[in-house]
Each structure stands twice: as C-alpha cells, then as structure tokens.
Design an enzyme around this catalytic site. Structure first.
Site, PDB file in Angstrom:
ATOM      1  N   ASP A   1       1.035  -1.405   0.167  1.00 28.81           N
ATOM      2  CA  ASP A   1       0.159  -0.295  -0.032  1.00 28.81           C
ATOM      3  C   ASP A   1       0.846   1.003  -0.102  1.00 28.81           C
ATOM      4  OD1 ASP A   1      -1.797  -1.517  -0.232  1.00 28.81           O
ATOM      5  OD2 ASP A   1      -2.549  -1.097   2.428  1.00 28.81           O
TER       6      ASP A   1
ATOM      7  N   GLU B   1      -8.112 -30.370 -19.386  1.00 30.87           N
ATOM      8  CA  GLU B   1      -8.435 -29.055 -18.482  1.00 30.87           C
ATOM      9  C   GLU B   1      -9.644 -28.633 -18.449  1.00 30.87           C
ATOM     10  OE1 GLU B   1      -5.378 -26.818 -21.374  1.00 30.87           O
ATOM     11  OE2 GLU B   1      -7.248 -24.730 -20.199  1.00 30.87           O
TER      12      GLU B   1
ATOM     13  N   LYS C   1     -13.093 -26.293 -18.090  1.00 28.61           N
ATOM     14  CA  LYS C   1     -13.927 -25.792 -19.389  1.00 28.61           C
ATOM     15  C   LYS C   1     -14.765 -24.043 -18.123  1.00 28.61           C
ATOM     16  CE  LYS C   1     -16.395 -25.302 -23.500  1.00 28.61           C
ATOM     17  NZ  LYS C   1     -17.688 -24.430 -22.973  1.00 28.61           N
TER      18      LYS C   1
ATOM     19  N   GLU D   1     -10.542 -16.744 -20.324  1.00 28.98           N
ATOM     20  CA  GLU D   1     -11.825 -17.049 -19.945  1.00 28.98           C
ATOM     21  C   GLU D   1     -11.853 -15.148 -18.823  1.00 28.98           C
ATOM     22  OE1 GLU D   1     -12.668 -18.819 -22.307  1.00 28.98           O
ATOM     23  OE2 GLU D   1     -14.836 -18.612 -21.466  1.00 28.98           O
TER      24      GLU D   1
ATOM     25  N   LYS E   1     -18.343 -32.139 -21.441  1.00 33.77           N
ATOM     26  CA  LYS E   1     -19.950 -32.180 -21.031  1.00 33.77           C
ATOM     27  C   LYS E   1     -20.123 -32.829 -19.977  1.00 33.77           C
ATOM     28  CE  LYS E   1     -21.052 -27.958 -22.950  1.00 33.77           C
ATOM     29  NZ  LYS E   1     -21.221 -27.046 -22.458  1.00 33.77           N
TER      30      LYS E   1
HETATM   31  S1  IVH Z   1      -9.329 -23.772 -25.885  1.00 35.03           S
HETATM   32  C1  IVH Z   1     -10.259 -22.437 -30.188  1.00 35.03           C
HETATM   33  N1  IVH Z   1      -9.756 -23.936 -23.147  1.00 35.03           N
HETATM   34  O1  IVH Z   1     -15.071 -22.512 -24.320  1.00 35.03           O
HETATM   35  C2  IVH Z   1     -11.465 -23.414 -29.231  1.00 35.03           C
HETATM   36  N2  IVH Z   1     -11.501 -22.524 -24.443  1.00 35.03           N
HETATM   37  O2  IVH Z   1     -16.702 -23.551 -26.799  1.00 35.03           O
HETATM   38  C3  IVH Z   1      -9.924 -23.365 -28.286  1.00 35.03           C
HETATM   39  N3  IVH Z   1     -13.129 -21.459 -23.101  1.00 35.03           N
HETATM   40  O3  IVH Z   1     -15.404 -20.010 -26.255  1.00 35.03           O
HETATM   41  C4  IVH Z   1     -10.657 -23.093 -26.956  1.00 35.03           C
HETATM   42  N4  IVH Z   1     -12.349 -22.964 -21.138  1.00 35.03           N
HETATM   43  O4  IVH Z   1     -13.235 -19.695 -24.897  1.00 35.03           O
HETATM   44  C5  IVH Z   1     -10.301 -23.436 -23.900  1.00 35.03           C
HETATM   45  N5  IVH Z   1     -10.203 -24.391 -21.016  1.00 35.03           N
HETATM   46  C6  IVH Z   1     -10.606 -23.468 -21.876  1.00 35.03           C
HETATM   47  C7  IVH Z   1     -11.223 -23.389 -22.203  1.00 35.03           C
HETATM   48  C8  IVH Z   1     -12.047 -23.089 -22.694  1.00 35.03           C
HETATM   49  C9  IVH Z   1     -13.352 -22.568 -21.598  1.00 35.03           C
HETATM   50  C10 IVH Z   1     -14.473 -21.687 -23.790  1.00 35.03           C
HETATM   51  C11 IVH Z   1     -13.747 -20.698 -24.940  1.00 35.03           C
HETATM   52  C12 IVH Z   1     -15.050 -21.003 -26.359  1.00 35.03           C
HETATM   53  C13 IVH Z   1     -15.599 -21.816 -25.717  1.00 35.03           C
HETATM   54  C14 IVH Z   1     -15.531 -22.878 -26.719  1.00 35.03           C
END
Ligand code: IVH
Length: 709
Positions: free
Chosen positions: A38, A114, A116, A173, A313
């Site tokens: 700070d 990893e 989502k 994200e 999913k």
């Molecule tokens: S890799 C070309 N990794 O899911 C896509 N996407 O359904 C490669 N998302 O809009 C993306 N977690 O922003 C990737 N660990 C992750 C993710 C991720 C969330 C989102 C991504 C995209 C959507 C696709």
C-alpha cells in the site's frame, strides 16, 4: 523533483508494483506485506497526482476505471476465435481421440485435459509487453473492444515482465468467481435489483457496462487458455507456452493433465469431475487439446471449431435427498405452485433446498409424497428439479399429496377460495386483491422487458404490497420519493430502510417509464399469453389502450377456432396478423379490459395522465409481396460503417415497408449498427431498443413479421 526525475520515479515505482502484483496474483508468493504494498501504491498515486501529464494508461493506479464510454468499438480478430465441439459421452470422446490419431497418422499423440471455464472468452493483445487492447469473442471474427473494463481486472497484467515477445495475443476466459457471484446476487437482491441467473451471465453483463468504474466494483477474474497472433516467439506446444505466459505474469488455467491414451484422457476427465466443485469458477466440462502446435496445424480446423480440441460436457449431477414437505407459492395470476422442501444437498457445488413440483398433475405423475426419497438433478446448472421418487425407499404411512385438500380449498396467502379453470390443471386463488397476486403483478410491470424499473426488485415489491402502499401495481406511480425512502424492507424489530438514493432511482425510472411505447406496458400488464412478441403485434394493430380495449379486430378474431386461417377472412386478411395473436390471445385481452380490474386499470392510467402510444403502429402492411417481412412498419436508425452505402440500405428497408429516421428515439424499433457508431448505440441500448447487425437485417427482411422479434 523535476518532471524528468518524476517520470523516472514513476517508472521505478510502477515496475516495483508490477513485480509484486506478479508475485501476488500469479505465483501466489508475496514477498512484501500488504502494508508495504500500500505504501508503494500510495507513493505512485501521490506522484501521479502532482504530475498528471505523466500518467501512463497502463499505470497500476488506473484499475479503478475511467470515464464512461459512448459505446464499444468493434475490432476484427487477426485469427478467428473458434468454438469447440462438444462431446457428451466417453464414447464420443474416444471417437475424437481416434480421429486425432488417424488425422496425424500415428498413435503416440499427447493431449492435455483442463477445466472448461464457464465465463466470457476474451483476447488480450500486448504490444512490446504493454496491454494494447482487449476484445470479446463477438461472432468469432469481430468482437467488442473492452479494454477499459478489462484493465480493472487485477489478475490481468497491464504490462508483462521482461522478455515478452513484440506482439502477444493471449486468449482466455473472464469469469466471476463462484463466491463473488453469490455475494453480488445477495446484494443485488437486497437492493431490489434483478439477480443474475449464473456466474457467466453476471460476468457477461458486467463486461457490457460502458462505465468501467462500475466494472471495477465487481471482482472479475481472468485465466489464460490459448493464444492468437504471436510475433517474436515460437513456442513448440502448450506446455512451453503456458510456462512462458506465467513467467510474463499471466495467470494460466489449471489444473492441466497430460495424457497419451484414451484411458489417460478419460481418467483425467473423471478426476476433474471430482475436483471441479472445489475450483473457484464454474466448470461444466473438460477441454482436451493436442499439446504440440505442429500437430495442431496439421489437423487444422473446420469453419466452426479446431480439429485438435474437444470439450467433454459433464452430465447434470444427480443426488438423492428426502422431501420433507410441500409448500405453495402464489403467482401473478393467482396460480398455486407446489414447491418441494428438501433436506439440503450439495449438487454441482451449490446447496439445494427447494425445487418446483410444477402442479398437481406433475405430482401425480411422479407420485411424489412427503417423506419420499427423491432424485434431484441440476439441469442447466442452476435450476434444480425432482427427477423421480425412489419407490423402494418409501416409508410406511405416506399418502398421495392432494393440493386442494392440503390447502383446505383456500389460498395460503389470503384465505380466499381456490378453483380450477376448465381444462387447466392449476389451482388458482379467486381473490383479485390477493397480496401475492398484486406483488407478482407489480414485479411483472417493473420487469426489464416491461417498464424496466430496476430499483423495484422482489423484496421491494413484496414489501410495498405487504405494507399496503400499493393495492394496485400502478399505485407505485403515486408514491413520493420521500415516502418511498422510508420503506422498511426489514421487520419492525429490525428495520432496514430503502433510503433516499434508491427511492430517487425508482421515482426517476417510473417517470421515464411513462413515455415508453404501448407494447412495453402491455407486456407489463401480464395478460395471460401476451408475451413480448404478442404485445408488439397488438401494438402494431392498435394506436393505444383505448383502441385496444374496444378492438373490432380482436372481437372478430376471438370467434375463430384455434388454427383457423385468418387470411381467408375478408375483414382480418388485410391486417396480416402474426401467429402470436390468435383467438386465445384475443379472448384474453378482451377479458382483461372488460374485467373489473382492467376497467380500473384504464381509469387509473387516465388519472395518472399516462396514455401509452404504439411505437410500431402499422395495421395494414403494404400490398407488396415482401410487405409482411419483419421490417414492415418498423422504424430504423442506421449508424456506423456498413458493407454498402447507407442510401442503398435505406432503400432496401423502405422497399420492404420500413422507415428510416435520422435519430434514435423511443419510436425507433431497430438500430442497424455497423462498425463504430458509439453514441447512437448507447442511446438505443439505454432505451432498450434492439441493436442489430446487417446479417440480422437480412433475416428480418426474409421472415414474416410473426417471427421477426
Ligand atoms: S480452448 C478454438 N480452453 O469455451 C477453441 N476454451 O466452446 C479453443 N473455454 O469460447 C479454446 N474454457 O473461450 C479453451 N480451458 C479452455 C476453455 C475454453 C472455456 C471457452 C472458450 C470458447 C468456448 C468454446
């Protein structure tokens, strides 16, 4: 200190703060105390206050947000932001893995697994290590520039550490952590604001705010999971890239598993399924990606998604619990809805205590009884439902649940008789003045797509009715700011006052609502089956409420049987009435305005001097073949840069029976926005007017007005 020395000192302090930010946010290994941090921060603030001309846009002190924007600029992506193909079973995942092996012509393929993240995709561009701009995914090829909003996210470095490449586009994200989401919704509900449905909506809604100072108040977070354009650095694969990203100060998504067989992939997916509930963000799947970038290039992409990635999913989680009781909620139209009261269970990371049982039929069909062990599922993550009863666990002495008998034939809120309408399963309270009805009608009237009086949320509406300040929803318009400010949202023992600021907000929103177009009011009245599009269609056919209450069109339409063609009727044909307005809607509207409460509503509006006018009045679409398109009778405003000259587009709209006007007002139906076009866009958004793209205009031109909205 002279300006040169000041600049040097500012730079030194900035570097030092950035260093500590990295230790704190990415490495989670702070070297100094919060107090010392700070001190550094304050020294920088003081210097910047003395030399405002030396402030860098990416200074660590700039995270509090700046002046509100007129609208978001748009920017094309250098590399398209694709989506991922979803796989819904282990079998589908195995197919994906086999496709990858086949595509590469070998079996020893390494992939990563990893979480989502359920957030909003963003692409961050760093030039020479400085955050240049941040863009949303948008339609995948063009997104909104949200740099100011992203700057407020503490974990997004504004400047990267030494060694960053000349250009780095990192993708990831933005999300609202679960806990922050819960806190935000709690305080919104208390303030009488609408709550967000899930963390992703909350994050998306926050990023759409034009005032970054408001964004700064919400603890958004960011994790990187990919890249776009990179110059001056060529990583071999994702592990190498992730390591580099972390070194430069970027937070990377995790945990990440590595697998070289489908068994390995599936076991990682199963491990993540257990772990994901402990992660700070919502996760509904696992992303599997080929590790090596040369392999990725060889596999390539379809127009929609890369062939080197897939998302698994997770199926909605199910849990067993005991149904302890059934309570009854009374809705806007007096419908009694049975609600299951459950022994609390943790599903997908949240505790579920209640779940709707819909109606008596549903209870009978599933034979749900008090005391039963039931299976609960959280579908679509947020809304829990009773899937079925575990009959083998049913205790002795249960009996079928009968809503009517349990209620003794009376409304649980006001004690008036309940009845079933012919042909309907729902039991309804027959008292028009039932407090539950009034509160829910008030909620409908002030809802976002109706009058949009955000200051009146559930609690405020209920208290207004409970304290008998609004015997009718429209009484809201008679309450003074002073009186509203004193509304007690708590109990007599523990009062909690609404306050002047909230009261002022409500009064000014109510004032603005007075001039909203007819369809917004109609939707707000909550007439059965009159949703948004039916309300719009009714407003296309009638100038105002007086016309509607005395409508020949509806009287004729009412006599039709459902499905009978209106176009064959000589009187109705010229109106080309959309399918949303059929005999049932006609009858409901007529009933509404003939009922005692409808008559009183019109009288009250007259006393208040409110006379909503149609904003889309166009009863007779022109004779041209395309006249009944979604464009006919609608008023457009055009802004920004479009693919063809404005005059051409104007001609097209007019040929289809639409109008084009120069400025946005409450009479505008659509703002056609190309690139840029800031202030008109903002105005349209503030008036709740639909902002559409050229593609959407094409759709409107090609569909009948029934489906246009
Ligand atoms: S890799 C070309 N990794 O899911 C896509 N996407 O359904 C490669 N998302 O809009 C993306 N977690 O922003 C990737 N660990 C992750 C993710 C991720 C969330 C989102 C991504 C995209 C959507 C696709």
């Amino acid at each position: 200190m002279n300006p040169i020395e000041a600049k040097q000192e500012i730079n030194r302090l900035t570097r030092e703060i950035e260093h500590h930010n990295r230790l704190y946010y990415t490495e989670v290994q702070p070297e100094i105390s919060d107090f010392e941090y700070d001190q550094l921060f304050r020294s920088l603030e003081l210097l910047e206050r003395e030399y405002p001309e030396l402030i860098d846009v990416n200074s660590p002190t700039r995270r509090v947000g700046g002046e509100p924007l007129q609208g978001f600029e748009q920017r094309p992506h250098d590399v398209p932001m694709l989506s991922i193909d979803d796989q819904f079973s282990e079998g589908e995942m195995a197919d994906f893995f086999a496709r990858v092996q086949k595509g590469l012509g070998r079996n020893d393929v390494v992939v990563t697994v990893e979480p989502k993240i359920d957030g909003v995709a963003v692409s961050l561009h760093y030039k020479e290590g400085n955050l240049e701009y941040a863009v949303t995914r948008g339609d995948g090829s063009v997104g909104d520039v949200i740099t100011d909003n992203v700057r407020t996210i503490r974990r997004v470095p504004l400047r990267l550490a030494e060694g960053a490449p000349t250009w780095l586009e990192v993708r990831g994200e933005i999300f609202l952590p679960k806990e922050a989401f819960a806190t935000l919704n709690r305080s919104r509900d208390e303030a009488g604001l609408a709550v967000f449905k899930n963390p992703r909506n909350a994050a998306a809604g926050t990023l759409k705010l034009l005032d970054s100072r408001e964004v700064a108040k919400r603890p958004l977070d960011f994790l990187a999971h990919g890249f776009g354009r990179i110059e001056g650095y060529t990583p071999e694969g994702s592990e190498q890239l992730n390591e580099a990203l972390q070194q430069w100060g970027l937070p990377v998504n995790g945990p990440i598993w590595r697998a070289d067989s489908i068994e390995g992939v599936l076991s990682a997916i199963r491990e993540l399924d257990v772990l994901r509930h402990t992660l700070p963000f919502e996760t509904d799947g696992a992303v599997v990606k080929v590790l090596d970038f040369t392999d990725r290039d060889r596999l390539g992409a379809t127009a929609r998604a890369p062939r080197w990635a897939a998302a698994y999913k997770y199926p909605p989680e199910q849990k067993e619990t005991i149904l302890r009781g059934i309570t009854i909620q009374v809705g806007r139209t007096g419908t009694l809805t049975p609600v299951a009261e459950l022994d609390p269970v943790l599903i997908s990371g949240t505790t579920v205590r209640r779940s709707t049982l819909h109606n008596q039929d549903e209870i009978d069909r599933k034979d749900v009884r008090i005391g039963d062990t039931v299976i609960i599922e959280k579908a679509g993550e947020i809304i829990p439902a009773v899937v079925k009863v575990m009959m083998e666990k049913r205790p002795e002495g249960t009996r079928p649940y009968n809503l009517y008998e349990e209620m003794g034939g009376k409304c649980p809120v006001c004690g008036s008789p309940i009845a079933q309408e012919e042909g309907f399963v729902a039991w309804k309270c027959q008292n028009p003045a039932c407090q539950a009805k009034t509160a829910n009608r008030l909620k409908q009237l002030v809802s976002r797509k109706a009058l949009d009086i955000a200051g009146v949320g559930s609690i405020v509406a209920e208290k207004l009715v409970e304290r008998e300040w609004t015997a009718e929803p429209l009484d809201l318009f008679t309450l003074s700011e002073g009186k509203l400010a004193g509304l007690n949202l708590g109990t007599d023992e523990e009062p909690r006052i609404l306050g002047e600021k909230n009261a002022a907000k409500i009064v000014s929103a109510a004032e603005a609502a007075k001039s909203l177009p007819l369809h917004r009011w109609l939707f707000g009245f909550g007439i059965p089956q009159v949703g948004e599009s039916a309300a719009k269609e009714l407003a296309r056919l009638h100038r105002n409420l007086a016309e509607l209450a005395d409508s020949e069109i509806l009287r004729v339409l009412q006599t039709f049987s459902t499905g009978q063609r209106k176009d064959d009727n000589e009187f109705l044909a010229p109106y080309r009435i959309a399918s949303e307005v059929g005999p049932a809607v006609a009858s409901n509207v007529i009933h509404f305005f003939e009922s005692e409460s409808g008559v009183e509503l019109l009288a009250q509006l007259a006393r208040l001097g409110i006379d909503p006018q149609s904003g889309n009045y166009a009863p007779f679409p022109t004779e041209r073949g395309d006249a009944a398109s979604g464009v006919s009778g609608k008023t457009f405003v055009i802004t920004g840069t479009l693919s063809s000259p404005r005059d051409l587009i104007k001609e097209k709209i007019e040929a289809a029976g639409g109008n084009v006007s120069g400025s946005v007002s409450k009479n505008t139906d659509y703002l056609l926005a190309g690139e840029g076009g800031g202030s008109k866009r903002e105005k349209a958004e503030s008036l709740g007017i639909a902002v559409i793209s050229e593609t959407e205009l094409e759709i409107l031109l090609n569909v009948p007005s029934a489906t246009a909205e």
